[in-house]
Design an enzyme around this catalytic site. Structure first.
Site, PDB file in Angstrom:
ATOM      1  N   HIS A  42       4.978  -9.468  59.174  1.00 30.09           N
ATOM      2  CA  HIS A  42       4.300  -8.380  59.873  1.00 30.09           C
ATOM      3  C   HIS A  42       3.103  -8.858  60.687  1.00 30.09           C
ATOM      4  CE1 HIS A  42       6.768  -5.363  58.041  1.00 30.09           C
ATOM      5  NE2 HIS A  42       6.378  -5.664  56.818  1.00 30.09           N
ATOM      6  N   GLU A  57       9.265  -5.168  45.993  1.00 32.02           N
ATOM      7  CA  GLU A  57       8.726  -4.102  46.839  1.00 32.02           C
ATOM      8  C   GLU A  57       9.732  -3.010  47.159  1.00 32.02           C
ATOM      9  OE1 GLU A  57       7.605  -5.869  50.586  1.00 32.02           O
ATOM     10  OE2 GLU A  57       9.327  -7.231  50.576  1.00 32.02           O
ATOM     11  N   ASP A 114       8.809 -27.077  56.693  1.00 33.20           N
ATOM     12  CA  ASP A 114       8.720 -28.251  57.569  1.00 33.20           C
ATOM     13  C   ASP A 114       7.372 -28.317  58.274  1.00 33.20           C
ATOM     14  OD1 ASP A 114      11.283 -28.950  56.870  1.00 33.20           O
ATOM     15  OD2 ASP A 114      12.203 -28.381  58.779  1.00 33.20           O
ATOM     16  N   ASP A 121       4.889  -1.125  50.191  1.00 30.42           N
ATOM     17  CA  ASP A 121       6.314  -0.805  50.075  1.00 30.42           C
ATOM     18  C   ASP A 121       6.675  -0.359  48.668  1.00 30.42           C
ATOM     19  OD1 ASP A 121       7.330  -1.124  52.684  1.00 30.42           O
ATOM     20  OD2 ASP A 121       7.292  -3.294  52.479  1.00 30.42           O
ATOM     21  N   ARG A 144       4.145 -16.103  54.356  1.00 29.14           N
ATOM     22  CA  ARG A 144       5.166 -15.094  54.108  1.00 29.14           C
ATOM     23  C   ARG A 144       6.152 -15.177  55.264  1.00 29.14           C
ATOM     24  NH1 ARG A 144       4.545  -8.624  53.093  1.00 29.14           N
ATOM     25  NH2 ARG A 144       3.529  -8.643  55.139  1.00 29.14           N
TER      26      ARG A 144
END
Length: 257
Positions: free
Chosen positions: A46, A147, A86, A173, A72
Site C-alpha cells: 500500500h 487479516e 535480492d 483488515d 511488506r
C-alpha cells in the site's frame, strides 16, 4: 542491534520494535533508521513506492547500520518476494495469507533449494546477507499476515507451518474481517480483541513470533505486554500529517490571541 541478528532475535521471540514507511523518501528513511528502531518496514503493498524506492530505502536503512530493513511485499508471489530479498530485505511480511497452503508457498519463496523455490540471484543482498544459500536462509525471515476471515479461522494451522518465522496482524483488515464497517468501527471491539488474543496464543503455542501493526508507541507497548513479541508503530506519512497539523493549529491559535 546488528542487522544480521534480526532473524535470530525474531525466532527467539525477543521483543522487537519497528517503524513503518510508506513514502519514497530515502533521506527521511535514513533519519528514521538512525533512531533506535530495531527495524524499518517498507510497504510495497500500500506504500507509495516501487522497486526503485524499495532499493533506495533499503540502502538508506543499511547506511545507518542499526535497523534491519523489512519489506511488506505486494502479494504472496515468488517474484515479489525474491526481488525484495535480492535487494537486501532481512524479512518479508506477506499479506493476505488465508491458509496453511498459502503460508507454505510464502515460506518456499524465501528459501533456496532444497528447502524452497527461491531463485539464486541475490544481487545487492549478497553484500550483507549470504551469499551462501544456507547463510541467506538463516539470516532472513518470513512472516504471514493474519487479516482475513479465512486467515483468522485457519490461524492455528498457519502458525504450525514449518519454516514460518511468525505471523503479523493487519488490524485495519482484521477489524473488517470480524464484521466492522470500517477499520475504526468500535462496535466490534470485543470480537476484534478476541481475534487479537487468538492470533497471539496460536503463535505462542507454535513457538513463533507474533507481530502487530499499531498506531502509537503506547498501543505498541500494550500489545507487547499482552504477549506479542514484535510491533510496528504508525507510519512516516501519518506522523508527517499529524505533526504538521499540530503545529498549524498551534500557530493559528497563537496568532488570534
Amino acid at each position: 542491534m546488528p542487522a544480521n541478528d534480526f532473524a535470530t532475535r525474531l525466532r527467539n521471540r525477543e521483543r522487537i520494535l519497528g517503524y513503518w514507511s510508506v513514502i519514497d523518501s530515502p533521506v527521511s528513511t535514513e533519519w528514521l533508521a538512525h533512531l533506535d528502531w530495531d527495524y524499518i518496514a517498507l510497504d510495497l503493498q500500500h506504500g507509495l513506492m516501487g522497486y526503485d524506492g524499495l532499493l533506495r530505502g533499503l540502502q538508506a536503512i543499511d547506511s545507518a547500520a542499526g535497523s534491519a530493513g523489512v519489506v511488506r511485499v505486494e502479494a504472496n508471489d515468488p517474484t515479489y518476494i525474491g526481488k525484495a530479498l535480492d535487494a537486501g530485505a532481512r524479512m518479508v511480511i506477506v499479506p493476505l495469507i488465508d491458509s496453511a497452503a498459502d503460508a507454505e508457498r510464502a515460506v518456499a519463496s524465501t528459501r533456496y533449494s532444497p528447502a524452497g523455490i527461491r531463485s539464486y540471484g541475490p544481487m545487492r543482498s549478497q553484500l550483507r546477507v549470504g551469499p551462501l544459500p544456507s547463510e541467506a536462509n538463516r539470516d532472513t525471515a518470513v512472516v504471514a499476515m493474519i487479516e482475513t476471515p479465512q486467515g483468522l479461522e485457519n490461524v492455528e494451522s498457519i502458525c504450525a507451518v514449518e519454516g514460518l518465522d511468525g505471523v503479523y496482524v493487519g488490524p485495519s483488515d482484521l477489524r473488517l474481517a470480524v464484521g466492522g464497517s470500517s477499520p475504526t468501527d468500535t462496535s466490534v471491539d470485543d470480537v476484534f480483541e478476541e481475534a487479537i488474543v487468538r492470533v497471539q496464543k496460536a503463535a505462542a503455542a507454535a513457538g513463533i513470533a507474533a507481530g502487530i501493526h499499531t498506531p502509537s508507541g503506547e498501543l505498541a507497548a500494550q500489545r507487547l505486554s499482552e504477549g506479542y513479541t514484535f510491533a510496528t508503530v504508525a507510519s512516516d506519512l501519518t506522523h508527517l500529517k499529524a505533526a504538521s497539523a499540530h503545529h498549524l493549529e498551534a500557530a493559528r491559535s497563537g496568532a488570534t490571541r
